[in-house]
Scaffold this motif. Structure first.
Motif, PDB file in Angstrom:
ATOM      1  N   GLN A   1      16.496  44.753  -2.700  1.00  0.00           N
ATOM      2  CA  GLN A   1      16.723  44.472  -4.115  1.00  0.00           C
ATOM      3  C   GLN A   1      16.511  45.699  -4.982  1.00  0.00           C
ATOM      4  O   GLN A   1      16.474  45.595  -6.198  1.00  0.00           O
ATOM      5  CB  GLN A   1      15.777  43.363  -4.577  1.00  0.00           C
ATOM      6  CG  GLN A   1      16.033  42.041  -3.889  1.00  0.00           C
ATOM      7  CD  GLN A   1      14.989  41.006  -4.253  1.00  0.00           C
ATOM      8  OE1 GLN A   1      14.057  41.298  -4.973  1.00  0.00           O
ATOM      9  NE2 GLN A   1      15.141  39.804  -3.719  1.00  0.00           N
TER      10      GLN A   1
ATOM     11  N   VAL B   1       4.503  47.771  -7.782  1.00  0.00           N
ATOM     12  CA  VAL B   1       4.922  48.095  -6.429  1.00  0.00           C
ATOM     13  C   VAL B   1       5.667  46.918  -5.829  1.00  0.00           C
ATOM     14  O   VAL B   1       5.249  45.772  -5.971  1.00  0.00           O
ATOM     15  CB  VAL B   1       3.677  48.425  -5.571  1.00  0.00           C
ATOM     16  CG1 VAL B   1       4.020  48.389  -4.103  1.00  0.00           C
ATOM     17  CG2 VAL B   1       3.135  49.783  -5.933  1.00  0.00           C
ATOM     18  N   GLY B   2       6.755  47.218  -5.173  1.00  0.00           N
ATOM     19  CA  GLY B   2       7.427  46.261  -4.314  1.00  0.00           C
ATOM     20  C   GLY B   2       7.605  46.910  -2.962  1.00  0.00           C
ATOM     21  O   GLY B   2       8.318  47.903  -2.837  1.00  0.00           O
ATOM     22  N   VAL B   3       6.924  46.400  -1.972  1.00  0.00           N
ATOM     23  CA  VAL B   3       6.951  46.999  -0.645  1.00  0.00           C
ATOM     24  C   VAL B   3       7.469  45.970   0.342  1.00  0.00           C
ATOM     25  O   VAL B   3       7.040  44.821   0.322  1.00  0.00           O
ATOM     26  CB  VAL B   3       5.556  47.486  -0.211  1.00  0.00           C
ATOM     27  CG1 VAL B   3       5.628  48.141   1.158  1.00  0.00           C
ATOM     28  CG2 VAL B   3       4.998  48.473  -1.218  1.00  0.00           C
ATOM     29  N   GLY B   4       8.362  46.398   1.188  1.00  0.00           N
ATOM     30  CA  GLY B   4       8.886  45.517   2.208  1.00  0.00           C
ATOM     31  C   GLY B   4      10.393  45.559   2.259  1.00  0.00           C
ATOM     32  O   GLY B   4      11.051  46.096   1.360  1.00  0.00           O
ATOM     33  N   PRO B   5      10.961  44.994   3.309  1.00  0.00           N
ATOM     34  CA  PRO B   5      12.416  45.021   3.458  1.00  0.00           C
ATOM     35  C   PRO B   5      13.144  44.320   2.312  1.00  0.00           C
ATOM     36  O   PRO B   5      14.189  44.780   1.854  1.00  0.00           O
ATOM     37  CB  PRO B   5      12.644  44.298   4.787  1.00  0.00           C
ATOM     38  CG  PRO B   5      11.346  44.373   5.508  1.00  0.00           C
ATOM     39  CD  PRO B   5      10.287  44.391   4.469  1.00  0.00           C
ATOM     40  N   GLU B   6      12.574  43.191   1.824  1.00  0.00           N
ATOM     41  CA  GLU B   6      13.233  42.485   0.729  1.00  0.00           C
ATOM     42  C   GLU B   6      13.233  43.316  -0.546  1.00  0.00           C
ATOM     43  O   GLU B   6      14.221  43.351  -1.287  1.00  0.00           O
ATOM     44  CB  GLU B   6      12.521  41.151   0.483  1.00  0.00           C
ATOM     45  CG  GLU B   6      12.656  40.168   1.628  1.00  0.00           C
ATOM     46  CD  GLU B   6      11.910  38.875   1.330  1.00  0.00           C
ATOM     47  OE1 GLU B   6      11.415  38.723   0.206  1.00  0.00           O
ATOM     48  OE2 GLU B   6      11.820  38.038   2.234  1.00  0.00           O
ATOM     49  N   ALA B   7      12.128  43.975  -0.799  1.00  0.00           N
ATOM     50  CA  ALA B   7      12.045  44.804  -2.006  1.00  0.00           C
ATOM     51  C   ALA B   7      13.043  45.952  -1.952  1.00  0.00           C
ATOM     52  O   ALA B   7      13.678  46.287  -2.958  1.00  0.00           O
ATOM     53  CB  ALA B   7      10.622  45.336  -2.165  1.00  0.00           C
TER      54      ALA B   7
ATOM     55  N   GLY C   1      10.319  37.941 -11.164  1.00  0.00           N
ATOM     56  CA  GLY C   1      10.237  36.842 -10.213  1.00  0.00           C
ATOM     57  C   GLY C   1       8.939  36.799  -9.440  1.00  0.00           C
ATOM     58  O   GLY C   1       8.549  35.769  -8.928  1.00  0.00           O
ATOM     59  N   SER C   2       8.209  37.927  -9.370  1.00  0.00           N
ATOM     60  CA  SER C   2       6.979  37.959  -8.572  1.00  0.00           C
ATOM     61  C   SER C   2       5.755  37.613  -9.388  1.00  0.00           C
ATOM     62  O   SER C   2       4.664  37.539  -8.859  1.00  0.00           O
ATOM     63  CB  SER C   2       6.794  39.345  -7.962  1.00  0.00           C
ATOM     64  OG  SER C   2       6.548  40.293  -8.961  1.00  0.00           O
TER      65      SER C   2
ATOM     66  N   GLY D   1       9.808  50.869   1.707  1.00  0.00           N
ATOM     67  CA  GLY D   1       9.709  50.103   2.937  1.00  0.00           C
ATOM     68  C   GLY D   1       8.284  50.039   3.434  1.00  0.00           C
ATOM     69  O   GLY D   1       7.855  49.032   4.000  1.00  0.00           O
ATOM     70  N   ALA D   2       7.557  51.106   3.250  1.00  0.00           N
ATOM     71  CA  ALA D   2       6.134  51.158   3.578  1.00  0.00           C
ATOM     72  C   ALA D   2       5.493  52.155   2.635  1.00  0.00           C
ATOM     73  O   ALA D   2       6.157  53.066   2.132  1.00  0.00           O
ATOM     74  CB  ALA D   2       5.911  51.574   5.031  1.00  0.00           C
TER      75      ALA D   2
ATOM     76  N   MET E   1      10.670  42.776 -11.606  1.00  0.00           N
ATOM     77  CA  MET E   1       9.447  42.193 -11.083  1.00  0.00           C
ATOM     78  C   MET E   1       9.167  40.819 -11.677  1.00  0.00           C
ATOM     79  O   MET E   1       8.151  40.213 -11.375  1.00  0.00           O
ATOM     80  CB  MET E   1       8.259  43.096 -11.396  1.00  0.00           C
ATOM     81  CG  MET E   1       8.201  44.355 -10.579  1.00  0.00           C
ATOM     82  SD  MET E   1       7.932  44.002  -8.844  1.00  0.00           S
ATOM     83  CE  MET E   1       6.313  43.269  -8.920  1.00  0.00           C
TER      84      MET E   1
ATOM     85  N   ARG F   1       9.731  55.099   3.567  1.00  0.00           N
ATOM     86  CA  ARG F   1       8.286  55.277   3.451  1.00  0.00           C
ATOM     87  C   ARG F   1       7.945  56.129   2.236  1.00  0.00           C
ATOM     88  O   ARG F   1       8.631  57.099   1.942  1.00  0.00           O
ATOM     89  CB  ARG F   1       7.747  55.955   4.716  1.00  0.00           C
ATOM     90  CG  ARG F   1       6.261  56.145   4.741  1.00  0.00           C
ATOM     91  CD  ARG F   1       5.798  56.746   6.063  1.00  0.00           C
ATOM     92  NE  ARG F   1       4.368  56.903   6.087  1.00  0.00           N
ATOM     93  CZ  ARG F   1       3.511  55.933   6.333  1.00  0.00           C
ATOM     94  NH1 ARG F   1       3.972  54.740   6.601  1.00  0.00           N
ATOM     95  NH2 ARG F   1       2.213  56.133   6.313  1.00  0.00           N
TER      96      ARG F   1
END
Lengths: 135, 166
Positions: free
Chosen positions: B112, B103-109, B163-164, B89-90, B161, B73
């Motif tokens: 990686q 920002v990359g937020v989440g389990p996948e981010a 890929g996003s 993660g959050a 980033m 977090r």
């Protein structure tokens, strides 16, 4: 009681045009009006998206993407806040908070007053959080 | 916060280098370099941090420049000023905070995040003693550039980033 109702109906607040971003005064109970700057219609009702959607999403109120919704937008503009419970793609411009819930996914740049991504939710993009001065 | 011992950089203190700590790490002064920990990192309201932070939970109430990897977090307080790329993660950014970055937020981010942290880690500055009679005065061989007016600078997309976008 009547005086209270009159005061309530005559009171006004500052709103922001989601099209030109300029501020103007509008009645407290107004649900829609016309922007005095760009002369475009502004709705203050919340926009709730439950299914699929594309194009531009614009509201003077809140924009809510419900669980299971899929949106490939060209931009999301909201005056009071954005809630993402579904799968959303597009840049977000919001004067209020942006909330991505645990089952939500947002891909796009975010400019907002505050940001909250719950554990399990995902967000990819550039973020600008700053006090946005009214024009 | 965990029960581990706290690592505290005092309000009048300046630290340059790499800090590895478990438990809670509090930055009340000025820190430059990198922080890697398995617990919490807290940059206090008067703290100034120019570093790469990698920890489980990160709380920023002061000023921070640099990339952040918060495996669980990241929380930015209402007076926080942050510029840098974030993987978490959050994330929670309070109203009033200033935050500019990708920002990359989440389990996948978070999964990686390793390549990003490795790519963004700067080499540690080398210390040269200028005057042996005054050992407290040192100069840094590869002094990093000051942040300057970073709010007016355009965002630069990091490699992780790519890929996003689109």
């Amino acid at each position: 009681m009547l005086a209270f109702a009159q005061d309530y109906l005559q009171a006004d607040r500052t709103a922001d045009c989601p099209h030109c971003r300029k501020a103007f005064r509008v009645g407290t109970v107004a649900r829609s009006t016309m922007c005095p700057h760009c002369y475009r219609g502004v709705s203050f009702d919340d926009v709730v998206i439950k299914g699929e959607c594309s194009g531009k999403v614009c509201s003077g109120g809140r924009v809510v993407f419900r669980r299971g919704s899929r949106a490939r937008t060209r931009g999301i503009t909201a005056g009071e806040g954005v809630e993402v419970h579904g799968d959303v793609e597009g840049a977000v411009l919001c004067r209020g908070p942006v909330v991505v819930s645990s089952d939500g996914s947002l891909r796009g740049d975010v400019e907002a007053a505050s940001l909250h991504v719950e554990a399990g939710g995902s967000l990819y993009g550039a973020v600008k959080i700053a006090a946005m001065a009214r024009q | 916060m965990s029960d581990h011992a706290e690592t505290v950089l005092g309000p009048e203190s300046v630290f340059k280098g790499e800090l590895r700590a478990t438990g809670v790490c509090r930055i009340l002064g000025a820190f430059e370099g990198s922080i890697r920990g398995a617990g919490d990192v807290h940059v206090a309201s008067n703290g100034i941090c120019a570093a790469t932070i990698e920890a489980d939970r990160v709380v920023i109430d002061g000023s921070h420049t640099g990339d952040i990897v918060a495996r669980e977090r990241l929380q930015l307080g209402p007076k926080a000023q942050v510029r840098g790329d974030v993987v978490a993660g959050a994330i929670s950014v309070a109203e009033g905070a200033t935050f500019l970055g990708r920002v990359g937020v989440g389990p996948e981010a978070v999964a990686q995040a390793r390549p990003m942290a490795a790519a963004s880690s700067q080499p540690l500055p080398e210390i040269k003693i200028v005057n042996p009679k005054t050992p407290g005065k040192v100069e840094w061989a590869n002094e990093p550039a000051p942040p300057g007016d970073w709010m007016s600078q355009p965002l630069k997309a990091p490699t992780w980033m790519k890929g996003s976008e689109g």
